[in-house]
Design a protein around this motif. Structure first.
Motif, mmCIF file in Angstrom:
data_model
loop_
_atom_site.group_PDB
_atom_site.id
_atom_site.type_symbol
_atom_site.label_atom_id
_atom_site.label_comp_id
_atom_site.label_asym_id
_atom_site.label_seq_id
_atom_site.Cartn_x
_atom_site.Cartn_y
_atom_site.Cartn_z
ATOM 1 N N MET A 1 0.822 -1.215 0.000
ATOM 2 C CA MET A 1 0.000 0.000 0.000
ATOM 3 C C MET A 1 0.858 1.268 0.000
ATOM 4 O O MET A 1 0.387 2.340 -0.330
ATOM 5 N N LYS A 2 2.129 1.124 0.398
ATOM 6 C CA LYS A 2 2.987 2.295 0.551
ATOM 7 C C LYS A 2 3.339 2.958 -0.775
ATOM 8 O O LYS A 2 3.819 4.092 -0.777
ATOM 9 N N GLY B 1 0.020 6.733 9.074
ATOM 10 C CA GLY B 1 -0.389 7.423 7.850
ATOM 11 C C GLY B 1 -1.562 6.749 7.149
ATOM 12 O O GLY B 1 -2.547 7.410 6.789
ATOM 13 N N SER B 2 -1.475 5.438 6.980
ATOM 14 C CA SER B 2 -2.556 4.742 6.265
ATOM 15 C C SER B 2 -3.833 4.762 7.098
ATOM 16 O O SER B 2 -4.921 5.057 6.592
ATOM 17 N N TYR C 1 -3.613 8.245 0.686
ATOM 18 C CA TYR C 1 -4.609 7.162 0.709
ATOM 19 C C TYR C 1 -6.005 7.606 0.269
ATOM 20 O O TYR C 1 -6.965 6.837 0.384
ATOM 21 N N SER D 1 1.997 -8.156 9.079
ATOM 22 C CA SER D 1 1.121 -7.125 9.663
ATOM 23 C C SER D 1 -0.326 -7.361 9.235
ATOM 24 O O SER D 1 -1.255 -7.124 10.006
HETATM 25 C C1 LIG Z 1 3.747 -4.213 5.842
HETATM 26 C C2 LIG Z 1 3.380 -2.962 6.548
HETATM 27 N N1 LIG Z 1 2.365 -2.986 7.419
HETATM 28 C C3 LIG Z 1 2.002 -1.877 8.091
HETATM 29 C C4 LIG Z 1 2.662 -0.682 7.923
HETATM 30 C C5 LIG Z 1 2.241 0.515 8.716
HETATM 31 O O1 LIG Z 1 1.634 1.475 7.919
HETATM 32 P P1 LIG Z 1 1.598 2.996 8.354
HETATM 33 O O2 LIG Z 1 3.003 3.501 8.342
HETATM 34 O O3 LIG Z 1 0.757 3.663 7.323
HETATM 35 O O4 LIG Z 1 1.008 3.085 9.711
HETATM 36 C C6 LIG Z 1 3.726 -0.626 7.026
HETATM 37 C C7 LIG Z 1 4.490 0.618 6.869
HETATM 38 O O5 LIG Z 1 5.596 0.633 6.400
HETATM 39 C C8 LIG Z 1 4.086 -1.782 6.307
HETATM 40 O O6 LIG Z 1 5.119 -1.771 5.433
#
Ligand SMILES: Cc1ncc(COP(=O)(O)O)c(C=O)c1O
Length: 336
Positions: A40-41, A182-183, A156, A269
């Motif tokens: 998603m990044k 962020g997400s 997003y 995650s």
């Molecule tokens: C696999 C994965 N899960 C969760 C996250 C966390 O996302 P956020 O930084 O938007 O909170 C990331 C961020 O790098 C990620 O790479």
């Protein structure tokens, strides 16, 4: 779809509903692993670079510096090469080795932080310090600082627009992971703007400090905020209804279960958010359409989460979790 640049393939990711029998709920996975950088990044990385170019903080031909556990770095590497920028990724040994190999393959320069750290310890403080230093010292360089960069959550917007079109009958809940926040912030704020009744649950690894619990090392990669680090300024607690923790074992055993049950490789995650979403559904705390993103794919963790020996050596295997997930997904048991 006919695209002339790889970044045009960012977004429009598919959704996959999984019925949860006898619960009144459907778990909908949004397959963000289908983005070209595999997570998603990609969305927020491009958003941060475009915003910096637009307001002049970054000049054409300039240098991007970022501290990354991998996925943001992969997204930045793609954005940098398409936009004619240099990219230096500051990493530590906690990042999955294949993520670092991918960044290198995409032309990124890799800088490892120095110092001795435990295998399950994230050197995020030192990573941030070195990235800020390089950003200040190198000519025409900019430290992206995803934890404090408003273009991170703004990246997003497309995710939510797509979701609202893909699920016209409505969204009742969103369960997401939290690293920088962020997400979660970018998605939860916009979902609540569209429908204030949407329930939002944020999942951090046990050992992460986002929701005020004591910190300790954890193996989940890319997610959570480790002890010693500061919670990202981008994180808006106001858009989160509940913050919860998931253990490495729960997260990883769920990722392994989803691979075997659905043929879908998800990262650790995502295993964590799926586990918590199903636990909430089984307890009757969530119902209707419950969305969780597949933040990245299991392909990035074949040498860890999906390696029996790696898991066993660290005491992370627990067959009772598969049994619990099976019960939840066949409707045979409700959580106590
Ligand atoms: C696999 C994965 N899960 C969760 C996250 C966390 O996302 P956020 O930084 O938007 O909170 C990331 C961020 O790098 C990620 O790479």
């Amino acid at each position: 779809m006919l695209c002339t640049t790889v970044s045009q393939f960012i977004g429009q990711t598919p959704v996959m509903p999984i019925a949860v029998p006898n619960s009144g709920a459907t778990l909908v996975l949004k397959l963000e692993k289908n983005n070209p950088g595999g997570s998603m990044k990609d969305r927020m990385a491009r958003s941060m670079v475009l915003a910096a170019l637009e307001d002049g903080r970054l000049v054409p031909g300039g240098t991007i510096v970022e501290s990354s556990s991998g996925n943001t770095g992969i997204g930045l590497a793609i954005a940098a090469l398409e936009l004619g920028l240099r990219f230096i990724a500051v990493v530590d040994h906690h990042a999955a080795p294949d993520k670092i190999r991918t960044m290198r393959a995409l032309g990124a320069e890799i800088r490892y932080v120095e110092g001795d750290y435990r295998e399950d310890e994230v050197a995020v403080v030192e990573r941030q310090r070195l990235a800020a230093q390089l950003g200040a010292q190198l000519p025409d360089a900019l430290f992206m600082n995803q934890s404090d960069n408003p273009a991170n959550p703004d990246g997003y917007a497309g995710f939510v627009d797509e979701l609202l079109t893909q699920l016209p009958d409505g969204i009742d809940a969103f369960v997401g992971c939290v690293g920088t926040g962020g997400s979660m912030t970018g998605i939860a704020q916009r979902l609540k703007r569209a429908n204030p009744a949407v329930r939002t649950i944020a999942v951090e690894p046990a050992g992460s400090i986002v929701f005020g619990k004591p910190g300790h090392p954890y193996y989940q990669s890319g997610t959570g905020t480790p002890a010693g680090d500061e919670v990202g300024k981008v994180l808006d607690y106001g858009c989160i209804d509940e913050g919860v923790q998931v253990t490495d074992t729960q997260a990883f055993e769920t990722a392994r279960f989803i691979a075997r049950r659905h043929g879908l490789l998800v990262g650790g995650s995502t295993g964590g958010t799926i586990y918590k979403a199903l636990e909430f559904i089984a307890a009757g705390k969530l119902s209707g359409t419950v969305v969780t993103p597949v933040a990245d794919g299991g392909e990035k963790y074949l040498g860890s989460v999906f390696d029996d020996e790696w898991m066993a050596k660290r005491g992370l295997l627990d067959p009772t979790i598969g049994t619990q997930l099976d019960a939840w997904l066949t409707g045979r048991a409700r959580a106590a």
